[in-house]
Design an enzyme around this catalytic site. Sequence first.
Site, PDB file in Angstrom:
ATOM      1  N   ARG A 117     -15.344  11.716   5.190  1.00 28.78           N
ATOM      2  CA  ARG A 117     -15.927  10.400   5.446  1.00 28.78           C
ATOM      3  C   ARG A 117     -16.614  10.328   6.805  1.00 28.78           C
ATOM      4  O   ARG A 117     -17.592   9.596   6.969  1.00 28.78           O
ATOM      5  CB  ARG A 117     -14.839   9.325   5.335  1.00 28.78           C
ATOM      6  CG  ARG A 117     -14.290   9.183   3.920  1.00 28.78           C
ATOM      7  CD  ARG A 117     -13.256   8.095   3.830  1.00 28.78           C
ATOM      8  NE  ARG A 117     -12.760   7.965   2.463  1.00 28.78           N
ATOM      9  CZ  ARG A 117     -11.871   7.050   2.087  1.00 28.78           C
ATOM     10  NH1 ARG A 117     -11.400   6.185   2.978  1.00 28.78           N
ATOM     11  NH2 ARG A 117     -11.468   6.991   0.836  1.00 28.78           N
ATOM     12  N   ASP A 122     -10.028  -8.828   4.861  1.00 24.48           N
ATOM     13  CA  ASP A 122      -9.907  -7.375   4.941  1.00 24.48           C
ATOM     14  C   ASP A 122     -10.306  -6.952   6.350  1.00 24.48           C
ATOM     15  O   ASP A 122     -10.994  -7.687   7.057  1.00 24.48           O
ATOM     16  CB  ASP A 122     -10.799  -6.694   3.901  1.00 24.48           C
ATOM     17  CG  ASP A 122     -10.322  -5.287   3.559  1.00 24.48           C
ATOM     18  OD1 ASP A 122      -9.641  -5.124   2.532  1.00 24.48           O
ATOM     19  OD2 ASP A 122     -10.613  -4.347   4.335  1.00 24.48           O
TER      20      ASP A 122
END
Length: 287
Positions: A45, A156
């Site tokens: 990532r 979030d």
Amino acid sequence: MAALAHRLDEDDHLTDADFRRISALISRQVGIKLPPTKRLMVEGRLRRRLRALDLPGFSDYADYLFRQDGLESEITFLINAVTTNKTDFFREPEHFELMHKQLVADLIERRQERMPLLKVWSAASSTGAEAYTIAMVLADMAAQRRDFRFAVLGTDISTDVLETGRRAIYPAELVMPVPPGMQSRYLMHARRPGARPDIRIVPELRRLVRFDQLNLMDTNYPYDRDVDIIFLRNVLIYFEKADQAAVISRLVGHLRPGGYLLLGHSESMVGTSITMRQVAPAVFQKT
């Protein structure tokens, strides 16, 4: 030369020391554990982030992050890169069936007021699939019962997934679990679909769902303390036990008496320490 550069990029890795520092940083910042088994995932990532910053390798990224005062400007991108955002519409459908058959009726009866506003919080909302699933179920119920209103909050830590939730545009295959009737009522299809068809949540439903950034590791949450239902599913498994207990305690403080906390089925053992009445698997009621 391009092929050689690609090969060298793939052969570059985080050192043990740098991976430990990044893991410790993420744990302190957002409570998420990154054990050694997650190392390849983190590297995969972060490679995109290295390209965005035009850095030649992981050692340069670690140098920028920890030794060149890049942390303040980089922390949001780092969190977005390493956080896991697995989500689906109608994931663990038993909870939505329970909300439809039991929880909402109980909450309305307890309120004993005309057209109460039910507040539901998706506390690890990811891209918004859970929040919009909640909204679909409640919208159907509100249309049938005509005795309550509702509002849904999705929070979030990742700014990327929050933006997806606000746009409310999803690949068509992601909404396949949504029942056909709800698809016709709450989903819009592009007039000229491209190679990968997308859908969008209808504006009438989007107006009832709000998304905010929240770090569950914060000591205080800037939200109401009369929430009716909190979904906290499939996120505590990434936290240490002490952090799990602290997060649950803070969230329960935002529930009204009689309100419900819903955990993921994979987190059933976490629920053994909750001093609330268990009404169903991974479902707890504040007394």
